[in-house]
Structure formats: structure tokens, C-alpha cells
Design a protein around this motif. Structure first.
Motif, PDB file in Angstrom:
ATOM      1  N   ASN A 107      45.551  43.047  36.533  1.00 42.48           N
ATOM      2  CA  ASN A 107      47.252  43.400  36.175  1.00 42.48           C
ATOM      3  C   ASN A 107      47.465  42.595  36.684  1.00 42.48           C
ATOM      4  O   ASN A 107      47.919  42.133  37.060  1.00 42.48           O
ATOM      5  CB  ASN A 107      47.061  44.802  37.079  1.00 42.48           C
ATOM      6  CG  ASN A 107      46.423  46.185  36.710  1.00 42.48           C
ATOM      7  OD1 ASN A 107      45.862  46.255  36.130  1.00 42.48           O
ATOM      8  ND2 ASN A 107      45.593  47.128  38.213  1.00 42.48           N
ATOM      9  N   ILE A 121      53.412  46.365  32.507  1.00 49.07           N
ATOM     10  CA  ILE A 121      52.042  46.012  33.365  1.00 49.07           C
ATOM     11  C   ILE A 121      50.765  45.476  31.578  1.00 49.07           C
ATOM     12  O   ILE A 121      50.627  46.519  31.259  1.00 49.07           O
ATOM     13  CB  ILE A 121      51.585  46.901  34.221  1.00 49.07           C
ATOM     14  CG1 ILE A 121      52.411  47.251  35.331  1.00 49.07           C
ATOM     15  CG2 ILE A 121      49.619  46.565  34.668  1.00 49.07           C
ATOM     16  CD1 ILE A 121      52.809  46.232  36.316  1.00 49.07           C
ATOM     17  N   THR A 123      46.552  45.311  31.477  1.00 48.59           N
ATOM     18  CA  THR A 123      45.622  44.677  32.181  1.00 48.59           C
ATOM     19  C   THR A 123      44.702  44.232  31.072  1.00 48.59           C
ATOM     20  O   THR A 123      44.098  44.459  30.026  1.00 48.59           O
ATOM     21  CB  THR A 123      45.404  46.758  32.038  1.00 48.59           C
ATOM     22  OG1 THR A 123      45.813  47.136  33.260  1.00 48.59           O
ATOM     23  CG2 THR A 123      43.920  46.843  33.305  1.00 48.59           C
TER      24      THR A 123
END
Length: 522
Positions: A107, A121, A123
Motif C-alpha cells: 500500500n 491509497i 495498492t
């Protein structure tokens, strides 16, 4: 040609003309619609390419920025590892199959440029796959002893998962950043221009990007407003439910000129031929009506001429029979009277023939009109003397009002005398009761003007338009209340025009007529 046949021919010609014009207009309309449809298809394909390029460029830009941030970092902000293990023993074939998977989720916290303490965020998912196959045998000391073992390992990024996670990032990116910060207005303008140029659309255009709620964005050209009737639209940036977030509108102010220019050559050619067809039809119809009218006039002329000749011929026959009478042949006085009668009637027929021949020669330019300097006042006086007996016989009068300062012109005395004699005789014949004629002259603007006014029965506007036509008479058929054959005024017009002059008539029904002759002065 019968009236019914004439009407039938005119109707058939008219229907044919309208049919040809209708077919041409239908073809032109189809050509314009086809061109318009082709233009619409080219524009929509261009807009599709524009939307695809903008969306792809935005994704590449965001992904590049994320990758730059990730590459600049030594490690992820946080990560987790997930292991999966599946094992299967095949007793039939004495095999053991093992499948293991390791998933690494990293992340990365991507800070936003314009909001403090806010971030996205991202990922990134990587995976490792382990696969092994072992063949087994059963022994006394060891129940399962491997005799052969195969192992495989694969390490890779999980593309589909990453794409799904990237789509989530893009959705958040679109919600946070307004479209005018994601798409540059100048780049959008150049992209539209480039895609249109690829399809040979080199037109000025205006564009605007609106939200699906109808609100305008800052992406537009000038003061653009939506024109739903004349604009082309295409969706931009669809969401997960395939609903467009924005709509791109493009308008072409000179679209119609562009469409027509593509078929201008064939369109002008088609309109040119339509015009030729209309002119040819109009000319044919005019000639047809003219010939029919001329045929009717000539029929009337023949009837009138027949009537004109029947009376003198009958008079001559009667005079000859009288002279043969033994009682009269020895009477010198009566014989002379009958001979004079035969001579007068013969002169009358000769005059009729001369008028017809004179008009025929005029039409063929065979009439000799030699000119010399003459005094037009003297010519008018001579013409009045020619009709003096007719005036006296009807107890009428002719008054002259010579006001012209200059009266010398280049002309033919004989034919001009006949011109004024014909006009004067016309005033005498068409006056009920004692004729009263006034002759006025004046000189102005290099022309000698003669006006001959009578107090006769006058004529209607329609008759005035045709009174100088050959064979024309207001009385038709065998009605002969006024002697004549419709050649006098036609002769007048021909002679005046040969002298480079003009003649016209002003008249009111029951109010008399004024014939005006204009001849050039020396």
C-alpha cells in the motif's frame, strides 16, 4: 389545331416539366441528405477517437505519476503477505500434488496536491505461485516414499487485480480533481482539430464540455452555449455503471456550406439543366400560343380580305352586266358612270393588294426606304390632304397645332406620308359621328414628336398591347362594322422603326386615342 388538342398538349408538357423538375429536386435532396449523413458519421467517429485519446492520456498520466512516486520510495507505507496452500493425494496413480500461492499487497499513500493531510491509497499486488508433483510407492518401513519429484515456481504481478485496484484509484481521482484540472483546454482543442483533420473535416468549430447534470465546465471555446439541434455530442469518462460523467458538444457554424460544397459542381449543373428545361418549355409554350394566335388572326384576316374583295367584285360584275344591257350600252352617260365605278372598285382592290405586298416586303427587308432631308410639317399637311375627302364626307375636321421649332428630318417622304394617312384614317374609321382630329407637333431632346388625337371609340389596355401586331383587329370573324384588314398600324410601326423612331398609343375606352410618333431630328 383544335382547342381540346391544344389544351391537352399544354397539360402534357406541363406535367412532364413538373415531373422532370420533381425528379431532379428529389435527387438533389437525396444527395444532400447522403452528404449530411456521411458528415455526421465522420464527426461521430472523430468524437469517439477524441474521447478515447483523452481517457487514455489521463490514465497514462495518473499511472506515470503513481509509478514515479513508488519508484522514488524504498518501500511501501505498509504491506501484508497472504499464503494459500492446497494439497491433493491421488491414491490411484500414487501421486501427491501441491499448489501454494503467496500474495504480497503493498500500500502506497499518494498525497494530493491541493488538499493538506489528504491522500489516495494505491495498492500494488504481487504474487508467487509454487507447484509440485511427487510420485509415491508403498514400502514396509515407509508408507509413502517419494521416488520422483517436480517443482515449479512463478512470480508475477497480478495484472487483473492491479487493473481493478487502479480503476478504483481513477474513480477517486476523478471525484477529487475537477475535469478542467485533468484535461487541458488547449490540448482538447488541438485533439479535436487533429481527429477532424484525419477525416478531411477542415471546418471552424466550437465545443463545450458539460456535466451529465447539464452544468457547463470551463472546457469550452469562447462563449459556447449548447445548441442541441445543430451540435454533435459524445460521452466522456464513463463510470462503473457505464453512465457518462461528462458530455462533449461540438458545433460547426459552416456545416451547411461544407456539405453543399461537396456536391456544388453536380448541384449547379443540375440546376443549370433545370433552368434550360424551364426556358425551353416556356419558349415552346410561347411559340405554340403565338402560332395558334397567329393562325386565328390569319383566319380572321382571310375572312376580312374575302369580305373586302367580295363587294368590289360584285359591284364590277353588276356594272359589266349593266353595260351589256342593250338599253344602256347606247347611253354614253350611264356607260361612263359604270366604267368609273369599275375603275374605282379596281383601285380599291389594288390598294388592298398593295398593302399586303408592302407588309410582306417589309418583313423580308425588300422595301426600298431611301432617305433624304424633308420637312415633316409638309409631309403631315400632305397626309391631311389625302384624307380630306373622307373628312368632308363625314362632316369632320382636322386641326393642326404645329409648335415644333425644328421640323427637318432624314426620312422617306412617301412612306412617312402613308404612316400619317394610316393613323388619320384609323381615327376617322373608329369615330362614331363627325370625326374631330387634332395634330400636335413639338421638338425636344433631339426628337421630332407628332401627336394625333381623335375623339373616337377608344380602346382597352389589352387592345393597345396588340394594336400594332400584323392582322390584328378588335372585331373578330365576319363582323365587319369597320372596314380594314389589320395591316395599317403594323405598317406604321415597321416604317417608324425603319426611321429609328418609336410609335405608341394612349387610349381609354370611349374617350378617344392619342397616337404619338417620335422621329430623330437631323
Amino acid at each position: 389545331m383544335g382547342k381540346k388538342m391544344f389544351v391537352l398538349i399544354v397539360v402534357l408538357m406541363s406535367v412532364s416539366l413538373m415531373g422532370i423538375i420533381a425528379v431532379q429536386l428529389y435527387w438533389i435532396n437525396n444527395a444532400v441528405e447522403s452528404k449530411n449523413e456521411q458528415f455526421t458519421n465522420d464527426v461521430m467517429r472523430s468524437l469517439g477517437s477524441i474521447a478515447e485519446r483523452i481517457n487514455e492520456k489521463q490514465e497514462n498520466q495518473v499511472y506515470s505519476e503513481i509509478q514515479d512516486i513508488i519508484n522514488a520510495r524504498a518501500s511501501a507505507d505498509n504491506a501484508q503477505i497472504k499464503n494459500f496452500l492446497i494439497q491433493q493425494i491421488d491414491t490411484t496413480n500414487n501421486r501427491k500434488i501441491t499448489f501454494g500461492s503467496t500474495v504480497l499487497e503493498e500500500n502506497f499513500e499518494i498525497p494530493l496536491d491541493f488538499l493538506d493531510n489528504e491522500s489516495i491509497i494505491f495498492t500494488r499486488v504481487s504474487g508467487k505461485k509454487d507447484f509440485s508433483q511427487t510420485s509415491l510407492i508403498k514400502g514396509v518401513d515407509d508408507l509413502f516414499k517419494p521416488i520422483e519429484e517436480k517443482r515449479y515456481s512463478f512470480t508475477s504481478r497480478l495484472k487483473k487485480i492491479n487493473e481493478s485496484l487502479f480503476d478504483d484509484v481513477m474513480d477517486n481521482y476523478k471525484k477529487i480533481y475537477p475535469i478542467n484540472q485533468r484535461v487541458n483546454n488547449n490540448e482538447l482543442n488541438e485533439t479535436i482539430k487533429d481527429e477532424l483533420k484525419k477525416r478531411n473535416i477542415n471546418l471552424d468549430f466550437k465545443y463545450g464540455v458539460y456535466g451529465n447534470d447539464g452544468l457547463a465546465t470551463k472546457l469550452k471555446s469562447g462563449y459556447y452555449t449548447i445548441n442541441t439541434k445543430n451540435s454533435y455530442k459524445y460521452p466522456l469518462f464513463k463510470n462503473d455503471e457505464d453512465v457518462p460523467e461528462y458530455i462533449l458538444y461540438v458545433t460547426f457554424p459552416k456545416k451547411n456550406e461544407h456539405i453543399l460544397s461537396g456536391i456544388s459542381g453536380i448541384l449547379l449543373l443540375s440546376l443549370f439543366f433545370i433552368l434550360i428545361i424551364i426556358i425551353a418549355f416556356s419558349s415552346s409554350l410561347y411559340q405554340l400560343i403565338k402560332q395558334k394566335k397567329l393562325s386565328e388572326i390569319k383566319t380572321d384576316f382571310i375572312n376580312n380580305m374575302t369580305h373586302e374583295f367580295k363587294t368590289p367584285i360584285a359591284t364590277i360584275n353588276l356594272a359589266i352586266d349593266s353595260i351589256k344591257n342593250p338599253k344602256i350600252i347606247n347611253d354614253t352617260e350611264k356607260v361612263i358612270r359604270y366604267v368609273n365605278m369599275i375603275r374605282d372598285e379596281n383601285k380599291r382592290m389594288h390598294k388592298q393588294v398593295e398593302n399586303v405586298l408592302r407588309i410582306s416586303k417589309l418583313e423580308k427587308n425588300q422595301l426600298d426606304i431611301s432617305t433624304e432631308t424633308i420637312d415633316i410639317h409638309e409631309v403631315i399637311e400632305d397626309a391631311i390632304n389625302h384624307v380630306s375627302l373622307l373628312i368632308d364626307d363625314k362632316k369632320g375636321s382636322v386641326e393642326t397645332h404645329f409648335q415644333a421649332i425644328t421640323s427637318e428630318i432624314n426620312g422617306n417622304e412617301f412612306h412617312l406620308t402613308n404612316v400619317f394617312v394610316n393613323i388619320l384614317e384609323n381615327g376617322i374609321k373608329y369615330t362614331q359621328g363627325a370625326p374631330k382630329i387634332d395634330v400636335y407637333t413639338e421638338s425636344a431632346n433631339k426628337f421630332f414628336i407628332i401627336k394625333i388625337k381623335d375623339e373616337g371609340i377608344g380602346m382597352s389596355k389589352n387592345v393597345q398591347k396588340q394594336v400594332f401586331d400584323k392582322f390584328y383587329r378588335e372585331q373578330k370573324g365576319n363582323v365587319h362594322d369597320v372596314k380594314g384588314h389589320g395591316l395599317g398600324l403594323a405598317y406604321v410601326k415597321e416604317i417608324v422603326e425603319k426611321h429609328h423612331g418609336t410609335v405608341f398609343v394612349e387610349s381609354e375606352k370611349g374617350e378617344g386615342s392619342i397616337f404619338t410618333v417620335k422621329l430623330p431630328l437631323i
